[in-house]
Scaffold this motif. Sequence first.
Motif, PDB file in Angstrom:
ATOM      1  N   GLN A   1      11.733   5.861  -2.827  1.00 22.54           N
ATOM      2  CA  GLN A   1      12.216   4.709  -1.970  1.00 22.54           C
ATOM      3  C   GLN A   1      12.438   3.584  -3.001  1.00 22.54           C
ATOM      4  O   GLN A   1      13.432   2.757  -3.069  1.00 22.54           O
ATOM      5  CB  GLN A   1      11.251   4.268  -0.794  1.00 22.54           C
ATOM      6  CG  GLN A   1      11.774   2.889  -0.233  1.00 22.54           C
ATOM      7  CD  GLN A   1      11.365   1.707  -0.569  1.00 22.54           C
ATOM      8  OE1 GLN A   1      10.262   1.711  -1.006  1.00 22.54           O
ATOM      9  NE2 GLN A   1      11.931   0.586  -0.707  1.00 22.54           N
ATOM     10  N   GLU A   2      11.479   3.445  -3.643  1.00 24.30           N
ATOM     11  CA  GLU A   2      11.459   2.327  -4.791  1.00 24.30           C
ATOM     12  C   GLU A   2      12.412   2.527  -5.536  1.00 24.30           C
ATOM     13  O   GLU A   2      13.160   1.614  -6.156  1.00 24.30           O
ATOM     14  CB  GLU A   2       9.725   2.194  -5.453  1.00 24.30           C
ATOM     15  CG  GLU A   2      10.074   0.914  -6.283  1.00 24.30           C
ATOM     16  CD  GLU A   2       8.485   0.660  -6.648  1.00 24.30           C
ATOM     17  OE1 GLU A   2       8.359  -0.119  -7.945  1.00 24.30           O
ATOM     18  OE2 GLU A   2       7.674   0.756  -5.821  1.00 24.30           O
TER      19      GLU A   2
ATOM     20  N   SER B   1       0.765  -1.181  -0.001  1.00 23.44           N
ATOM     21  CA  SER B   1      -0.019   0.097   0.038  1.00 23.44           C
ATOM     22  C   SER B   1       0.890   1.268   0.056  1.00 23.44           C
ATOM     23  O   SER B   1       0.439   2.301  -0.428  1.00 23.44           O
ATOM     24  CB  SER B   1      -0.873   0.008   1.463  1.00 23.44           C
ATOM     25  OG  SER B   1      -0.089   0.195   2.442  1.00 23.44           O
ATOM     26  N   ILE B   2       2.382   1.274   0.102  1.00 25.18           N
ATOM     27  CA  ILE B   2       2.829   2.522   0.387  1.00 25.18           C
ATOM     28  C   ILE B   2       3.162   2.742  -1.154  1.00 25.18           C
ATOM     29  O   ILE B   2       3.885   1.987  -1.834  1.00 25.18           O
ATOM     30  CB  ILE B   2       4.324   2.140   0.979  1.00 25.18           C
ATOM     31  CG1 ILE B   2       3.665   1.724   2.492  1.00 25.18           C
ATOM     32  CG2 ILE B   2       5.373   3.013   0.764  1.00 25.18           C
ATOM     33  CD1 ILE B   2       4.882   1.367   3.489  1.00 25.18           C
ATOM     34  N   ASP B   3       3.053   4.120  -1.460  1.00 22.61           N
ATOM     35  CA  ASP B   3       3.423   4.465  -2.642  1.00 22.61           C
ATOM     36  C   ASP B   3       4.724   5.672  -2.503  1.00 22.61           C
ATOM     37  O   ASP B   3       4.271   6.697  -1.880  1.00 22.61           O
ATOM     38  CB  ASP B   3       2.050   5.294  -3.414  1.00 22.61           C
ATOM     39  CG  ASP B   3       2.554   5.727  -4.736  1.00 22.61           C
ATOM     40  OD1 ASP B   3       3.553   5.132  -5.265  1.00 22.61           O
ATOM     41  OD2 ASP B   3       1.582   6.738  -5.123  1.00 22.61           O
ATOM     42  N   ASP B   4       5.909   5.170  -2.843  1.00 18.35           N
ATOM     43  CA  ASP B   4       7.061   5.897  -2.564  1.00 18.35           C
ATOM     44  C   ASP B   4       7.942   5.708  -3.452  1.00 18.35           C
ATOM     45  O   ASP B   4       8.765   4.832  -3.634  1.00 18.35           O
ATOM     46  CB  ASP B   4       7.818   5.774  -1.396  1.00 18.35           C
ATOM     47  CG  ASP B   4       8.651   6.685  -0.709  1.00 18.35           C
ATOM     48  OD1 ASP B   4       9.192   7.332  -1.701  1.00 18.35           O
ATOM     49  OD2 ASP B   4       8.877   6.472   0.403  1.00 18.35           O
TER      50      ASP B   4
ATOM     51  N   SER C   1       7.391   8.164   2.712  1.00 24.20           N
ATOM     52  CA  SER C   1       6.571   7.178   3.176  1.00 24.20           C
ATOM     53  C   SER C   1       6.587   6.696   4.515  1.00 24.20           C
ATOM     54  O   SER C   1       5.662   6.388   5.107  1.00 24.20           O
ATOM     55  CB  SER C   1       6.514   5.869   2.136  1.00 24.20           C
ATOM     56  OG  SER C   1       7.656   5.403   2.477  1.00 24.20           O
TER      57      SER C   1
END
Length: 188
Positions: free
Chosen positions: A39-40, A33-36, A177
């Motif tokens: 970071q990705e 659920s994390i949208d970053d 995030s």
Amino acid sequence: MTVSERKLILSYYVSVDGKSVGAENGMRGVMESIDDDVQENEYVRQLWEAGAFLMGRASYDAMKGFWPVVEHPSAAPMNAIPKVVFSRTPVSVEEWGEASIAAGDLSEEIARLKAEPGKDLFAIAGDTFQRALIAADLVDEYRLWVLPAAAGTGTALFPKRSAPLRLRLVQSTPFPSGIVELRYARQS
């Protein structure tokens, strides 16, 4: 570790209370659920630094049908970089890019891989496999991607020990995030 040896890096997503990411404890849902993008992108950049991905048989079996068909930023390095599958039971590794099997003693196999030329080795999957690496004191660097949630249940990354495992923080990177990457080196 000699100067010319490759490092074994354990890269792992974990809850703030040190539990593995799994569907049974809800942490996989938190991670997904994390949208970053920041970071990705950093995680994918680090994947490209690997000379080989190390994993257990069960993780290899689970991933070989996923990464080749999914559209995800991590798919390109996951498919392109060689895999080393640690298994004492027969496993077929022809289905997913360049892969080999390490069936011998864990410490001896890791020493052999570290002595080969190339980029660092990344242990990326399999709670049982990663805990075995930690228990045998084979990990040179830990890259813990701490998710902003406590699991409460699940498998602890670090197995029980008779003495503390001493680590030295070498880098800490927070992301928008709430994920924090903590890099630790084994303390000599």
